[in-house]
Scaffold this active site. Sequence first.
Site, PDB file in Angstrom:
ATOM      1  N   ASN A  76      47.127  37.492  37.434  1.00 30.64           N
ATOM      2  CA  ASN A  76      48.552  38.124  37.456  1.00 30.64           C
ATOM      3  C   ASN A  76      49.216  38.510  36.065  1.00 30.64           C
ATOM      4  O   ASN A  76      49.653  39.492  35.833  1.00 30.64           O
ATOM      5  CB  ASN A  76      49.356  37.381  38.225  1.00 30.64           C
ATOM      6  N   GLU A 177      44.282  41.904  41.515  1.00 31.82           N
ATOM      7  CA  GLU A 177      44.695  42.113  42.894  1.00 31.82           C
ATOM      8  C   GLU A 177      45.825  43.208  42.642  1.00 31.82           C
ATOM      9  O   GLU A 177      47.134  42.800  42.963  1.00 31.82           O
ATOM     10  CB  GLU A 177      45.475  40.796  42.721  1.00 31.82           C
ATOM     11  N   TYR A 248      41.218  31.279  47.981  1.00 32.52           N
ATOM     12  CA  TYR A 248      41.679  29.771  47.677  1.00 32.52           C
ATOM     13  C   TYR A 248      41.790  29.250  49.033  1.00 32.52           C
ATOM     14  O   TYR A 248      42.282  29.779  49.911  1.00 32.52           O
ATOM     15  CB  TYR A 248      42.948  29.884  46.904  1.00 32.52           C
ATOM     16  N   GLU A 296      37.652  35.005  41.359  1.00 31.24           N
ATOM     17  CA  GLU A 296      38.471  33.830  41.734  1.00 31.24           C
ATOM     18  C   GLU A 296      38.431  33.208  43.015  1.00 31.24           C
ATOM     19  O   GLU A 296      38.203  33.633  43.998  1.00 31.24           O
ATOM     20  CB  GLU A 296      39.929  34.207  41.906  1.00 31.24           C
TER      21      GLU A 296
END
Length: 496
Positions: A76, A177, A248, A296
Amino acid sequence: MTDTIRPARVWLDARRERGALDRRLFGSFVEHLGRCVYTGIYEPGHPAADKHGFRRDVEELVDELGVTLVRYPGGNFVSGYRWEDGIGPREQRPRRLDLAWRSVETNQVGTDDFLAWAERNRMAPMMAVNLGTRGIQAAADLVEYCNLPAGTHWSDLRRQHGRETPYDVRLWCLGNEMDGRWQVGAKTATDYGRLAAEAGKAMKLVDPTLELVACGSSNHTMPTFGYWESEVLEHAWEVVDHISMHAYYEEVDGDRRSFLASGADMDSFIDGVAATIDAVAARKHSSKRIGIAFDEWNVWYQTRFNEEGLPRITEAGRLLEDDYNALDAVVVGDLLISLLNHADRVRIACQAQLVNVIAPIRTEPGGAAWRQPTFHPLAAVTAAARGVVLDTEVDCSTVATARYGEVPTVTAAATLDPETGRWSVFLTNRSAAPTVVHLEQRGLSLARVPSARTLTADAPSGSDPLFTATDVSPGPGDALSLVLPAESWTVLDLFN
Ligand code: AHR
């Protein structure tokens, strides 16, 4: 709850290859977030700091972890980043407010500092450009700064800053993202797809050898998942080489069963993105193979973080410093099995992140650096997995989970190094009962007694070593047999 489990059978066959192992699968991630950079990898004045201000104690652990690639600077964070702030004399670099993590960014570490650090530590860099608040020109300028030898404004500036030769950064992420409502400068799929195509075109005009990664969905629960990948690739197909995935996992409401089955979710997520890539390829009558960059992935107790609300503004504050246990390590090991088993589609993967922030390595400012339990499965895989990934077949019982339905109790991945004859097998037992595994292999005659080591979810936190030896004995026929303890992850080494 106890499980009734029949013995599992795992077949390995040297002739059935899933794909060559791209070692970029063993990547990590350094974001300007919390204490990943400041007091994580960089802490001038620390007793272990080198002349560049980077911590040698952390570098030793990074080396032991075996990471091959490192993504930078976000996350981010990149969506509001002005990369020019982080170059040139340190005392002239501005202190900026980073909106992504509501932090003061001192810019004491920037592009040159990071790239030189990655180079010293033998890790390939994966750089991200800001497609949130900035765009095409800033992205092309950064490629020029990093990769052009000399004779232009940005390449000459790099030389002026003390770096004569280009860094030769091959791998670049086109933003981060961009579908996320939390992302500064978030976009629709169409707007992002067009921007990625144009930014990528300009970047490749600076350096045609780049490999570019377009943003996929932030996760597969996003309302636009599937449509997003398809629309982005529709616009950016010609220019991009990979599409990203992020996932995640955490134990929610004590649902341990589902948490242990996170790898099953990762499997179906990858299969879904691969199918979408194939659908776009078919629609375009294209033979181009777009890869997946799972840049990620990890265990992250994100619910806890989200409940805390917006962080107050700090400089290098303690953000996302999750403490992991052996159960988290078993899940990380199982996620690695999923990644290995998709080696034909997933070429790049980054465990997020490297130090302090949801990380396998932790540090204290002015103090020690240490391994978290999640360090061990990644270190074991980077050390053992070599050569090609084999197509492993597993026949086993299933276990019922609330989130993912029935999932296999046992998962397995195997690699074979044709140069050394070393086979490495990775096994998870997701069930609450010990499970017998009979391993049947074709093309292997053992020259040495195999060795196996296991980590179990109930190992007390702080136990070192986390692994204990597991017996391997002759099984039925030519099989090798071992008992996988309940909720465990095992590495097995066999030698031809
Ligand atoms: O890794 C932490 C954050 O998770 C990253 O900044 C972002 O890309 C993702 O949502």
